[in-house]
Design a protein around this motif. Structure first.
Motif, PDB file in Angstrom:
ATOM      1  N   VAL A 105       0.856  -1.190   0.000  1.00 14.88           N
ATOM      2  CA  VAL A 105       0.000   0.000   0.000  1.00 14.88           C
ATOM      3  C   VAL A 105       0.889   1.235   0.000  1.00 14.88           C
ATOM      4  CG1 VAL A 105      -2.053  -0.995   1.075  1.00 14.88           C
ATOM      5  CG2 VAL A 105      -0.154  -0.230   2.506  1.00 14.88           C
ATOM      6  N   TYR A 107       1.792   3.768   1.772  1.00 16.85           N
ATOM      7  CA  TYR A 107       1.706   4.256   3.148  1.00 16.85           C
ATOM      8  C   TYR A 107       2.329   5.639   3.313  1.00 16.85           C
ATOM      9  CZ  TYR A 107       1.624   4.077   8.228  1.00 16.85           C
ATOM     10  OH  TYR A 107       1.381   4.352   9.552  1.00 16.85           O
ATOM     11  N   VAL A 436      -6.689  -4.964   5.575  1.00 14.91           N
ATOM     12  CA  VAL A 436      -5.335  -4.412   5.463  1.00 14.91           C
ATOM     13  C   VAL A 436      -4.308  -5.531   5.375  1.00 14.91           C
ATOM     14  CG1 VAL A 436      -3.570  -2.992   6.599  1.00 14.91           C
ATOM     15  CG2 VAL A 436      -5.961  -2.258   6.619  1.00 14.91           C
ATOM     16  N   ALA A 439      -4.142  -6.237   1.813  1.00 10.72           N
ATOM     17  CA  ALA A 439      -3.624  -5.128   1.016  1.00 10.72           C
ATOM     18  C   ALA A 439      -2.130  -4.914   1.206  1.00 10.72           C
ATOM     19  CB  ALA A 439      -4.376  -3.842   1.367  1.00 10.72           C
ATOM     20  N   THR A 495      -6.408   1.900   2.423  1.00  8.70           N
ATOM     21  CA  THR A 495      -6.766   0.896   1.408  1.00  8.70           C
ATOM     22  C   THR A 495      -7.732   1.429   0.367  1.00  8.70           C
ATOM     23  OG1 THR A 495      -8.589   0.047   2.773  1.00  8.70           O
ATOM     24  CG2 THR A 495      -6.426  -1.001   3.055  1.00  8.70           C
ATOM     25  N   ALA A 498      -7.390   0.174  -3.242  1.00 13.25           N
ATOM     26  CA  ALA A 498      -7.676  -1.262  -3.335  1.00 13.25           C
ATOM     27  C   ALA A 498      -9.165  -1.529  -3.179  1.00 13.25           C
ATOM     28  CB  ALA A 498      -6.885  -2.022  -2.265  1.00 13.25           C
ATOM     29  N   ARG A 509      -5.503  -6.643  -5.104  1.00 10.16           N
ATOM     30  CA  ARG A 509      -4.132  -6.739  -4.617  1.00 10.16           C
ATOM     31  C   ARG A 509      -3.142  -6.379  -5.713  1.00 10.16           C
ATOM     32  NH1 ARG A 509      -3.388 -12.298  -1.410  1.00 10.16           N
ATOM     33  NH2 ARG A 509      -1.732 -11.106  -0.404  1.00 10.16           N
TER      34      ARG A 509
END
Length: 596
Positions: A105, A107, A436, A439, A495, A498, A509
């Protein structure tokens, strides 16, 4: 300037407009949040350029400007993958596996976007209180350093970690193939759960400490016998053991599961508080803030535990607020959590340095009266107590509004009351329940929540963002505000892309091998996402890291050396001068924004 107040203001950015451009991983979240706060876009956001730029104007304010870059161009960090590599995110997230691993992800970009919105809101709060307009700048590398700041502080402490840092950790798997997370804060419940499943006594005894400290170490080398025990029982038996012991279990949900139930709610809620008479807009602060410190002169009371609320208050303190921690008699027990710097927990210092502390026994009526008196003269009251605890103590938003109608009352929780079947609202349980865990890892890998505290940190960022939105709404309306943020909101924010793919029926994914660092003779490198496939075609295992990077550059490919040891960040030329030490000797990361 006078506070731009209007009777029509319902959301803090009503009547304001914005335009933004830059990398979509950053601008997408910025755009979503500004719209949810009431601003309207002047035009669709372009998606080119190495940095994000946002202008927010209208409503009687001077234009607020913000820029968000990946990093200083000289550092060579050019996207999410290279920032994760350099700042230590890959190292911390990879501890569970024993090698650096990229988060699948975005982040750092998500955290950067939230910091950008924080900067814009703080700018407007400062203007409403008589300060000048400012240009705020932030970057993904600073967001990444903030995300690992607790781990960095611990790595630079005078003593070793609280528990062994070796590969391993949940989730567990039942005999019928259910992946699940286990949560308890009580050693007795931990023992009772495993005893109900007939686990070996030595395994449950030695497994408790690494399990207990997995928040701190980002790994949990739990004895293999406990995983074997879990695999020998069906899910129904495991549910029964949890119910009988007081521990909680949560089966890992998929992104498709979360997308199907997602209500599209904002990651925070702002509600005018009841009770009392509204204060005059802009009248609460007689003097304006100092340059670059838009919250100077404001007081924040924080009754927070662990990470989420303390981090939110820490950010408000960096913006100039006077933060007063409400601690139990004897002080916060986490002050003694190892490892320590000069006798104080390094991890605690990363979240709480610079705050004042007042000891209050909230179980005693006299002390609750003291707290109400303090709230009567504060601007923000922030806590993350268990659901229902504030109301039971007479310290909920409506209670404190009676003594301070202009108070911004902030509650940072796990679930914000949005899910009926929610388990305990801790980081790893929320990761498990919201997809999560799926993900964070690319296709072809078994889903597993990260043992890096992803949601506690992002939840703290969202908590500070919500408080700033509440402060701005207060300045524009004169009314106190209750603001609610949650780890659930953090999960949905992280997320979001996603979940949208899942809602369209696409594979949510990222593809197999996504953001896997490449081994060199003496370390690891992480190619930029756009160059990963081409870089994987080069065999770099026999080359030192520096030579491997040079070879890729010769082919026009961008990559970054992966930080594998966090203390090395002190001397990393990509962050020259950024990381300092506080008065206790604990490593301290730079403020995530600058105001000019």
């Amino acid at each position: 300037m006078a506070s731009p107040a209007t009777k029509q203001t319902v959301r803090p950015l009503d009547t304001l407009r914005f335009d933004t451009s830059g990398p979509p991983q950053i601008t997408g979240v910025v755009t979503d949040h500004l719209r949810l706060l009431g601003a309207r876009a002047d035009r669709p956001a372009p998606t080119d350029g190495p940095a994000a730029g946002t202008t927010l104007a209208g409503g009687g304010f001077a234009p607020a400007l913000a820029t968000a870059a990946w990093a200083d161009p000289a550092s060579g960090l050019a996207d999410e993958a290279t920032v994760q590599a350099a700042t230590g995110i890959m190292a911390v997230h990879g501890r569970r596996d024993g090698t650096p691993r990229g988060l699948a992800v975005d982040y750092a970009a998500t955290a950067t976007a939230v910091l950008t919105v924080q900067g814009l809101l703080a700018n407007l709060v400062g203007q409403a209180r008589g300060g000048a307009a400012a240009h705020v700048a932030t970057s993904a590398d600073r967001a990444g350093l903030l995300a690992v700041s607790q781990y960095l502080a611990a790595a630079g402490a005078d003593e070793g970690e609280a528990a062994e840092t070796c590969a391993g950790g949940p989730p567990f798997t039942s005999a019928d193939g259910v992946l699940f997370e286990l949560e308890t804060l009580d050693a007795g419940a931990w023992a009772a759960f495993w005893q109900a499943l007939e686990a070996p006594r030595e395994a449950l005894r030695t497994g408790w400490r690494p399990f207990q400290f997995r928040y701190a170490t980002a790994c949990a080398p739990i004895p293999a016998a406990l995983h074997t025990t879990a695999r020998s029982h069906g899910w129904d038996r495991i549910l029964a053991a949890a119910a009988a012991s007081g521990a909680e279990v949560c089966a890992l949900r998929t992104l498709a599961d979360r997308a199907a139930e997602h209500d599209g709610a904002a990651p925070w809620f702002l509600t005018p508080t009841a009770g009392g008479v509204p204060a005059a807009a802009g009248a609460a602060r007689p003097t304006g803030p100092a340059p670059g410190r838009p919250l100077a002169g404001l007081t924040v009371l924080e009754a927070g535990r662990r990470i989420q609320a303390p981090l939110a208050a820490h950010l408000l303190g960096l913006l100039g607020a006077d933060v007063i921690r409400i601690e139990p008699p004897g002080g916060d027990p986490l002050r003694g959590m190892p490892p320590a710097c000069c006798g104080i927990s390094a991890r605690w210092l990363a979240l709480n340095r610079g705050k004042r502390a007042v000891e209050i026994d909230i179980k005693a009526e006299a002390d609750r009266g003291r707290l109400r008196d303090m709230a009567a003269h504060a601007d923000v009251f922030l806590h993350n107590w268990a659901p229902g605890k504030a109301a039971a103590l007479g310290l909920d938003a409506d209670d404190l509004a009676r003594v301070n109608p202009a108070l911004v009352y902030a509650y940072t929780s796990g679930w914000a009351g949005r899910l009926d079947d929610a388990p305990m609202g801790t980081d790893f349980m929320v990761q498990a329940r919201t997809g999560v865990g799926e993900a964070a890892r690319p296709a072809g890998e078994i889903p597993a929540p990260s043992l890096m505290t992803l949601l506690d940190v992002l939840g703290g960022l969202l908590g500070a963002e919500a408080v700033l939105a509440g402060l701005l709404l207060r300045e524009r309306t004169g009314r106190g505000v209750r603001v609610d943020s949650s780890l659930l909101g953090a999960a949905d924010t992280l997320t979001g892309p996603a979940l949208r793919r899942a809602a369209r029926g696409e594979d949510p994914r990222r593809p197999a091998g996504f953001r896997h660092p490449l081994a060199t003779a003496d370390g690891w490198i992480a190619p930029a996402d756009a160059d990963a496939r081409a870089a994987a075609g080069h065999d770099l295992r026999g080359l030192p890291t520096g030579e491997a990077l040079s070879r890729l550059r010769e082919h026009g490919l961008t990559a970054a050396a992966v930080t594998t040891e966090l203390p090395d960040l002190h001397h990393d030329p990509r962050f020259a001068g950024s990381i300092s030490r506080d008065a206790h000797g604990a490593p301290a990361v730079p403020d995530p924004w600058s105001f000019v």
